[in-house]
Design a protein around this motif. Structure first.
Motif, PDB file in Angstrom:
ATOM      1  N   ALA A 269     -15.124  -0.199  57.438  1.00  0.00           N
ATOM      2  CA  ALA A 269     -13.984  -0.893  56.630  1.00  0.00           C
ATOM      3  C   ALA A 269     -12.447  -0.504  57.106  1.00  0.00           C
ATOM      4  N   ALA A 270     -11.760  -1.383  56.774  1.00  0.00           N
ATOM      5  CA  ALA A 270     -10.179  -1.450  57.213  1.00  0.00           C
ATOM      6  C   ALA A 270      -9.665  -0.089  56.592  1.00  0.00           C
ATOM      7  N   ALA A 271      -9.074   0.692  57.321  1.00  0.00           N
ATOM      8  CA  ALA A 271      -8.320   1.944  57.017  1.00  0.00           C
ATOM      9  C   ALA A 271      -6.930   1.731  56.789  1.00  0.00           C
ATOM     10  N   GLY A 272      -6.209   2.620  55.684  1.00  0.00           N
ATOM     11  CA  GLY A 272      -4.899   2.673  55.622  1.00  0.00           C
ATOM     12  C   GLY A 272      -4.328   3.314  56.541  1.00  0.00           C
ATOM     13  N   PRO A 273      -2.896   3.291  56.600  1.00  0.00           N
ATOM     14  CA  PRO A 273      -2.190   4.024  57.575  1.00  0.00           C
ATOM     15  C   PRO A 273      -2.271   5.364  57.578  1.00  0.00           C
ATOM     16  N   ASP A 274      -2.631   5.928  56.071  1.00  0.00           N
ATOM     17  CA  ASP A 274      -2.393   7.363  55.853  1.00  0.00           C
ATOM     18  C   ASP A 274      -3.899   7.909  56.590  1.00  0.00           C
ATOM     19  N   GLU A 275      -4.895   7.123  56.791  1.00  0.00           N
ATOM     20  CA  GLU A 275      -5.981   7.636  57.350  1.00  0.00           C
ATOM     21  C   GLU A 275      -6.134   7.968  58.667  1.00  0.00           C
ATOM     22  N   LEU A 276      -4.935   7.666  59.263  1.00  0.00           N
ATOM     23  CA  LEU A 276      -4.936   7.777  60.833  1.00  0.00           C
ATOM     24  C   LEU A 276      -5.092   9.138  61.336  1.00  0.00           C
ATOM     25  N   LEU A 277      -4.510   9.940  60.424  1.00  0.00           N
ATOM     26  CA  LEU A 277      -4.214  11.256  60.940  1.00  0.00           C
ATOM     27  C   LEU A 277      -4.791  12.291  60.040  1.00  0.00           C
ATOM     28  N   ASP A 278      -6.137  12.020  59.863  1.00  0.00           N
ATOM     29  CA  ASP A 278      -6.882  12.889  58.803  1.00  0.00           C
ATOM     30  C   ASP A 278      -7.418  14.078  59.416  1.00  0.00           C
ATOM     31  N   ARG A 279      -7.197  14.288  60.677  1.00  0.00           N
ATOM     32  CA  ARG A 279      -7.548  15.614  61.201  1.00  0.00           C
ATOM     33  C   ARG A 279      -6.414  16.339  61.933  1.00  0.00           C
ATOM     34  N   ALA A 280      -6.458  17.636  62.011  1.00  0.00           N
ATOM     35  CA  ALA A 280      -5.097  18.527  62.337  1.00  0.00           C
ATOM     36  C   ALA A 280      -4.951  18.378  63.953  1.00  0.00           C
ATOM     37  N   GLY A 281      -6.147  18.339  64.573  1.00  0.00           N
ATOM     38  CA  GLY A 281      -5.946  18.156  65.930  1.00  0.00           C
ATOM     39  C   GLY A 281      -5.460  16.768  66.346  1.00  0.00           C
ATOM     40  N   THR A 282      -6.097  16.024  65.548  1.00  0.00           N
ATOM     41  CA  THR A 282      -5.568  14.523  66.098  1.00  0.00           C
ATOM     42  C   THR A 282      -4.363  14.256  65.593  1.00  0.00           C
ATOM     43  N   ARG A 283      -3.887  14.739  64.472  1.00  0.00           N
ATOM     44  CA  ARG A 283      -2.558  14.408  64.071  1.00  0.00           C
ATOM     45  C   ARG A 283      -1.618  15.116  65.377  1.00  0.00           C
ATOM     46  N   ASP A 284      -1.831  16.457  65.624  1.00  0.00           N
ATOM     47  CA  ASP A 284      -0.832  16.880  66.661  1.00  0.00           C
ATOM     48  C   ASP A 284      -0.869  15.993  67.906  1.00  0.00           C
ATOM     49  N   TRP A 285      -1.918  15.589  68.386  1.00  0.00           N
ATOM     50  CA  TRP A 285      -2.088  14.711  69.441  1.00  0.00           C
ATOM     51  C   TRP A 285      -1.370  13.297  69.381  1.00  0.00           C
ATOM     52  N   VAL A 286      -1.564  12.642  68.348  1.00  0.00           N
ATOM     53  CA  VAL A 286      -0.859  11.431  68.014  1.00  0.00           C
ATOM     54  C   VAL A 286       0.748  11.823  68.074  1.00  0.00           C
ATOM     55  N   TRP A 287       1.229  12.659  67.302  1.00  0.00           N
ATOM     56  CA  TRP A 287       2.566  12.886  67.015  1.00  0.00           C
ATOM     57  C   TRP A 287       3.286  13.308  68.513  1.00  0.00           C
ATOM     58  N   HIS A 288       2.538  13.921  69.100  1.00  0.00           N
ATOM     59  CA  HIS A 288       3.101  14.387  70.387  1.00  0.00           C
ATOM     60  C   HIS A 288       3.280  13.059  71.144  1.00  0.00           C
ATOM     61  N   ALA A 289       2.180  12.051  71.362  1.00  0.00           N
ATOM     62  CA  ALA A 289       2.419  11.266  72.035  1.00  0.00           C
ATOM     63  C   ALA A 289       3.567  10.156  71.379  1.00  0.00           C
ATOM     64  N   ILE A 290       3.804   9.958  70.202  1.00  0.00           N
ATOM     65  CA  ILE A 290       4.778   9.124  69.479  1.00  0.00           C
ATOM     66  C   ILE A 290       5.942   9.788  69.776  1.00  0.00           C
ATOM     67  N   ALA A 291       6.182  10.929  69.753  1.00  0.00           N
ATOM     68  CA  ALA A 291       7.646  11.505  70.103  1.00  0.00           C
ATOM     69  C   ALA A 291       8.111  11.054  71.498  1.00  0.00           C
ATOM     70  N   ARG A 292       7.001  11.036  72.404  1.00  0.00           N
ATOM     71  CA  ARG A 292       7.441  10.655  73.749  1.00  0.00           C
ATOM     72  C   ARG A 292       8.084   9.226  73.999  1.00  0.00           C
ATOM     73  N   LEU A 293       7.804   8.448  73.166  1.00  0.00           N
ATOM     74  CA  LEU A 293       8.400   7.103  73.134  1.00  0.00           C
ATOM     75  C   LEU A 293      10.080   7.134  72.877  1.00  0.00           C
ATOM     76  N   SER A 294      10.564   5.854  73.399  1.00  0.00           N
ATOM     77  CA  SER A 294      12.096   5.665  73.293  1.00  0.00           C
ATOM     78  C   SER A 294      12.339   5.472  71.946  1.00  0.00           C
ATOM     79  N   GLY A 295      13.403   6.035  71.312  1.00  0.00           N
ATOM     80  CA  GLY A 295      13.879   5.661  69.980  1.00  0.00           C
ATOM     81  C   GLY A 295      13.455   4.203  69.529  1.00  0.00           C
ATOM     82  N   PRO A 296      13.964   3.040  70.063  1.00  0.00           N
ATOM     83  CA  PRO A 296      13.682   1.916  69.519  1.00  0.00           C
ATOM     84  C   PRO A 296      12.237   1.380  69.545  1.00  0.00           C
ATOM     85  N   ILE A 297      11.557   1.841  70.450  1.00  0.00           N
ATOM     86  CA  ILE A 297       9.874   1.709  70.521  1.00  0.00           C
ATOM     87  C   ILE A 297       9.327   2.415  69.500  1.00  0.00           C
ATOM     88  N   ARG A 298       9.820   3.721  69.180  1.00  0.00           N
ATOM     89  CA  ARG A 298       9.038   4.563  68.470  1.00  0.00           C
ATOM     90  C   ARG A 298       9.373   4.058  66.832  1.00  0.00           C
TER      91      ARG A 298
END
Length: 304
Positions: A101-130
């Motif tokens: 079933a379709a997940a809401g945006p808040d379900e993306l980061l439901d595990r601590a290790g996954t959250r850290d991984w994704v947010w680190h990758a997001i932080a590497r994007l340029s400001g306009p793309i981020r």
């Protein structure tokens, strides 16, 4: 060699490296699937990147880990069909039974290790793309129109930045799988606390001082995609809203480094029930620790 089921179950348990390995194993078959639906175009590659992000969000919902390959291809076909919907208003078939079933945006980061991984990758994007990536995949202000209004760019530019962002993010996730990063839970808590403090000050009537301290003198206010004012305009807007007896309830505070999005509901006084739209979003873009641009968007319906 680990099977698809082994990797899928490990990914469901929070092993981000296992998810990266699973996705990489099936990338070619997903691309072939996309080309079969959309043709040999850049859009097929974009659909694969969309499918990768969706699969990452929904891996915990995969009901048959041993069918992970078929599940990934089903998500890819669904991503392609979503793109076809924007071309012609035609009905589409339901995805395969094992599609979660379709997940809401808040379900993306439901595990601590996954959250850290994704947010680190997001932080590497340029400001306009981020900015557009955060809005599209992590908030309720996710349509091209809403993103356009908040960022002050055209919908075509939204699409091109999302395309670039998906590719960069996918590469960054593959490169950093398994690494350890800052505790994203602590970052998220601090960001929400900061947002709550600001709204508390607004309701207490002392926001002029925060505008002077936290908003840059050259602040640009963007409303519905157009540049509409400066720091004085922001001050006047808050004065008019609070002066009319309107209060605001914060629902979400999301962000990464120098980009933050605050979402919430306006509560109008009984004497003027239509003073403000029910839903609002503030996109705050910081430069040197102060807000350089404030994007504003409003919704016609309150959150459930």
């Amino acid at each position: 060699m680990e099977t698809d089921g082994d990797l899928a179950r490990a990914a469901q348990a929070g092993d981000v490296a296992a998810f990266a390995a699973l996705a990489e194993r099936h990338r070619m078959s997903m691309r072939i699937t996309a080309i079969g639906v959309l043709g040999y175009t850049d859009e097929a590659d974009d659909a694969v990147q969309d499918a990768m992000i969706t699969a990452f969000r929904q891996i915990a919902s995969l009901r048959v880990p041993d069918a992970a390959g078929a599940w990934l291809r089903a998500i890819t076909r669904n991503a392609c069909r979503m793109r076809l919907r924007t071309r012609v208003p035609a009905p589409v078939a339901d995805p395969e039974p094992w599609m979660p079933a379709a997940a809401g945006p808040d379900e993306l980061l439901d595990r601590a290790g996954t959250r850290d991984w994704v947010w680190h990758a997001i932080a590497r994007l340029s400001g306009p793309i981020r900015e557009v990536m955060l809005l599209r995949y992590f908030t309720g202000m996710s349509t091209y129109t809403q993103i356009s209004h908040l960022c002050g760019i055209s919908e075509d530019t939204v699409g091109s930045r999302l395309r670039d962002g998906r590719r960069i993010l996918a590469r960054s996730l593959r490169e950093t799988a398994g690494d350890a990063f800052r505790d994203a839970d602590a970052d998220a808590a601090a960001m929400r606390q900061e947002a709550e403090q600001h709204f508390a000050v607004i309701h207490a009537g002392g926001y002029h001082r925060i505008i002077e301290d936290w908003f840059r003198p050259d602040l640009a206010v963007v409303f519905r995609g157009w540049l509409r004012g400066d720091r004085a305009a922001a001050r006047a807007m808050i004065d008019r809203t609070m002066g009319a007896g309107v209060t605001a309830t914060l629902h979400d505070a999301t962000g990464s480094r120098d980009v933050m999005l605050w979402e919430g509901d306006f509560i109008n006084p009984s004497s003027d029930p239509d003073h403000c739209p029910p839903r609002f979003a503030w996109l705050l873009s910081l430069r040197e620790g102060r807000v350089a641009r404030l994007g504003l968007a409003y919704g016609a319906a309150a959150r459930a």
